[in-house]
Each structure stands twice: as structure tokens, then as C-alpha cells.
Design a protein around this motif. Sequence first.
Motif, PDB file in Angstrom:
ATOM      1  N   TRP A 149      52.946  56.251  36.124  1.00  0.00           N
ATOM      2  CA  TRP A 149      53.677  56.506  34.885  1.00  0.00           C
ATOM      3  C   TRP A 149      54.497  57.793  35.010  1.00  0.00           C
ATOM      4  N   LEU A 150      53.885  58.838  35.553  1.00  0.00           N
ATOM      5  CA  LEU A 150      54.605  60.105  35.719  1.00  0.00           C
ATOM      6  C   LEU A 150      55.752  59.982  36.720  1.00  0.00           C
ATOM      7  N   ALA A 151      55.552  59.202  37.779  1.00  0.00           N
ATOM      8  CA  ALA A 151      56.602  59.030  38.785  1.00  0.00           C
ATOM      9  C   ALA A 151      57.806  58.296  38.221  1.00  0.00           C
ATOM     10  N   THR A 152      57.601  57.472  37.204  1.00  0.00           N
ATOM     11  CA  THR A 152      58.722  56.738  36.621  1.00  0.00           C
ATOM     12  C   THR A 152      59.283  57.389  35.354  1.00  0.00           C
ATOM     13  N   HIS A 153      58.578  58.381  34.807  1.00  0.00           N
ATOM     14  CA  HIS A 153      59.007  58.980  33.550  1.00  0.00           C
ATOM     15  C   HIS A 153      59.197  60.492  33.637  1.00  0.00           C
ATOM     16  N   GLY A 154      59.896  60.952  34.634  1.00  0.00           N
ATOM     17  CA  GLY A 154      60.319  62.338  34.626  1.00  0.00           C
ATOM     18  C   GLY A 154      59.687  63.267  35.628  1.00  0.00           C
ATOM     19  N   ALA A 155      58.636  62.887  36.274  1.00  0.00           N
ATOM     20  CA  ALA A 155      58.004  63.790  37.227  1.00  0.00           C
ATOM     21  C   ALA A 155      58.370  63.443  38.666  1.00  0.00           C
ATOM     22  N   GLU A 156      59.426  62.638  38.848  1.00  0.00           N
ATOM     23  CA  GLU A 156      59.794  62.256  40.206  1.00  0.00           C
ATOM     24  C   GLU A 156      60.304  63.447  41.019  1.00  0.00           C
ATOM     25  N   ARG A 157      60.832  64.452  40.339  1.00  0.00           N
ATOM     26  CA  ARG A 157      61.273  65.657  41.058  1.00  0.00           C
ATOM     27  C   ARG A 157      60.081  66.389  41.659  1.00  0.00           C
ATOM     28  N   LEU A 158      59.019  66.505  40.914  1.00  0.00           N
ATOM     29  CA  LEU A 158      57.818  67.144  41.428  1.00  0.00           C
ATOM     30  C   LEU A 158      57.236  66.332  42.585  1.00  0.00           C
TER      31      LEU A 158
ATOM     32  N   GLY B  78      58.935  60.891  53.063  1.00  0.00           N
ATOM     33  CA  GLY B  78      59.813  61.225  51.950  1.00  0.00           C
ATOM     34  C   GLY B  78      59.767  60.273  50.773  1.00  0.00           C
ATOM     35  N   ASN B  79      58.787  59.401  50.721  1.00  0.00           N
ATOM     36  CA  ASN B  79      58.684  58.413  49.644  1.00  0.00           C
ATOM     37  C   ASN B  79      57.631  58.857  48.635  1.00  0.00           C
ATOM     38  N   ALA B  80      58.028  59.047  47.384  1.00  0.00           N
ATOM     39  CA  ALA B  80      57.095  59.497  46.344  1.00  0.00           C
ATOM     40  C   ALA B  80      56.055  58.426  46.019  1.00  0.00           C
ATOM     41  N   TRP B  81      56.403  57.161  46.150  1.00  0.00           N
ATOM     42  CA  TRP B  81      55.441  56.101  45.856  1.00  0.00           C
ATOM     43  C   TRP B  81      54.339  56.034  46.899  1.00  0.00           C
ATOM     44  N   THR B  82      54.643  56.478  48.117  1.00  0.00           N
ATOM     45  CA  THR B  82      53.594  56.570  49.132  1.00  0.00           C
ATOM     46  C   THR B  82      52.582  57.640  48.743  1.00  0.00           C
ATOM     47  N   LEU B  83      53.070  58.720  48.148  1.00  0.00           N
ATOM     48  CA  LEU B  83      52.178  59.768  47.654  1.00  0.00           C
ATOM     49  C   LEU B  83      51.255  59.224  46.564  1.00  0.00           C
ATOM     50  N   VAL B  84      51.793  58.424  45.676  1.00  0.00           N
ATOM     51  CA  VAL B  84      50.981  57.807  44.618  1.00  0.00           C
ATOM     52  C   VAL B  84      49.918  56.905  45.240  1.00  0.00           C
ATOM     53  N   LEU B  85      50.308  56.120  46.231  1.00  0.00           N
ATOM     54  CA  LEU B  85      49.371  55.213  46.888  1.00  0.00           C
ATOM     55  C   LEU B  85      48.276  55.982  47.618  1.00  0.00           C
TER      56      LEU B  85
END
Length: 117
Positions: free
Chosen positions: A54-63, A75-82
Amino acid sequence: MILVLSSLAQLLLPWWVLVPLCFAVAAWSQLSGGRAFLAGLLGAALSWWLPAAWLATHGAERLASRLVTLLPLGGNAWTLVLVSGVVAGLVGGLAALSGTWARQALRPASQATGITQ
């Protein structure tokens, strides 16, 4: 139950609250070792994946994009989530398995074998 309790507890307490929570829930419940591990794995992982997604899609993608540059994740933020969900899931699963084993170790031998006197 682990998902709800860990999600609520992590709002006010540090991340490692997963460990005693999963341990206590598994020790309290009558699950086998495999089911306790699976419950801890899924409960803890989902309690991290859902808010992180939710945070990755709603404004915290910069972090997330800044943090992912520090880790070798391509360099993939979704890999970090996983990866964060997998780590949390393993921690929760092992804590739940430990809780089940502790309950089995502390149970009197007569209850474990079903012997009555």
C-alpha cells in the motif's frame, strides 16, 4: 489470528514484536508444527506485505527507491517489498514453530501419550 494481532501490535511496538506474538499464539493453539509454521509464515508475511504494498503505491515509492539503492536488489522497489515479507514470514514461522515445540516439551508425559492413571 497472527495476521490481525501482529498488524495491530506493529502499529505501536517495534518490528520484533512478531516473535513473542507468534510464539505465544502457537503455544496457545493446538496446531501441529507444520501448521503452526505455516500460520506464522503467512500471518507475519502478510502483516508486512499488505502495508508495504500500500505504501509503495501511495506515496512512499521515493523512500523505497532510495532504500533499494542500498541493497543489491536490482533497483526494483517491489523486490524490496517481496524480500521484506519473506524475511518477516520466516521470522514469524520459526517463532510459531518454536512456540508449538515449547508447548509440546512442557506438556506432561501423561497428556502427550494419552495415558491415564
